[in-house]
Design a protein around this motif. Structure first.
Motif, PDB file in Angstrom:
ATOM      1  N   ALA A 107      20.338  13.495   3.095  1.00 29.34           N
ATOM      2  CA  ALA A 107      18.965  13.687   3.548  1.00 29.34           C
ATOM      3  C   ALA A 107      18.837  13.680   5.075  1.00 29.34           C
ATOM      4  O   ALA A 107      17.893  14.251   5.621  1.00 29.34           O
ATOM      5  N   ASP A 108      19.775  13.068   5.780  1.00 30.30           N
ATOM      6  CA  ASP A 108      19.687  12.996   7.240  1.00 30.30           C
ATOM      7  C   ASP A 108      19.976  14.327   7.925  1.00 30.30           C
ATOM      8  O   ASP A 108      19.280  14.729   8.847  1.00 30.30           O
ATOM      9  N   ASP A 109      21.030  15.015   7.452  1.00 29.51           N
ATOM     10  CA  ASP A 109      21.424  16.237   8.155  1.00 29.51           C
ATOM     11  C   ASP A 109      21.615  17.446   7.230  1.00 29.51           C
ATOM     12  O   ASP A 109      22.056  18.506   7.667  1.00 29.51           O
ATOM     13  N   LEU A 110      21.268  17.288   5.957  1.00 29.98           N
ATOM     14  CA  LEU A 110      21.344  18.343   4.946  1.00 29.98           C
ATOM     15  C   LEU A 110      22.764  18.906   4.742  1.00 29.98           C
ATOM     16  O   LEU A 110      22.927  20.024   4.282  1.00 29.98           O
ATOM     17  N   THR A 111      23.771  18.109   5.054  1.00 33.30           N
ATOM     18  CA  THR A 111      25.136  18.508   4.716  1.00 33.30           C
ATOM     19  C   THR A 111      25.377  18.197   3.246  1.00 33.30           C
ATOM     20  O   THR A 111      24.719  17.329   2.653  1.00 33.30           O
TER      21      THR A 111
END
Length: 89
Positions: A15-19
């Motif tokens: 959720a932080d960087d969509l990786t």
């Protein structure tokens, strides 16, 4: 990762960087899916532990259904033409 015939894929993103955090390939994962107590359940006995993100075989098979609060899960067997519920447990 290549899905086999009858298998579907689920991708979990950070959720932080969509990786991409994890890719899951499992039979019938594209079918009716419900969430209860943090875990995901899909048709014919597939399940995903919501904490460890590991798949496991649910003790019952069929189409998963929950109550309104998603606190109880039932599995229903349907007739071959999907018109009638044969059994729920």
């Amino acid at each position: 990762m290549v899905a086999r015939v009858g298998e579907g894929r689920l991708v979990i993103y950070n959720a932080d960087d969509l990786t991409i955090h994890k890719r899951i390939s499992a039979p019938s994962i594209w079918s009716p899916t419900v969430r209860t107590n943090g875990d995901l359940f899909w048709q014919n006995g597939g399940a995903l532990n919501g904490e460890t993100l590991e798949t496991y075989q649910s003790p019952v098979e069929g189409v998963p259904l929950t109550d309104n609060q998603a606190s109880v899960i039932w599995y229903c067997r349907l007739s071959r033409d999907w018109k009638y519920v044969v059994e729920c447990r």
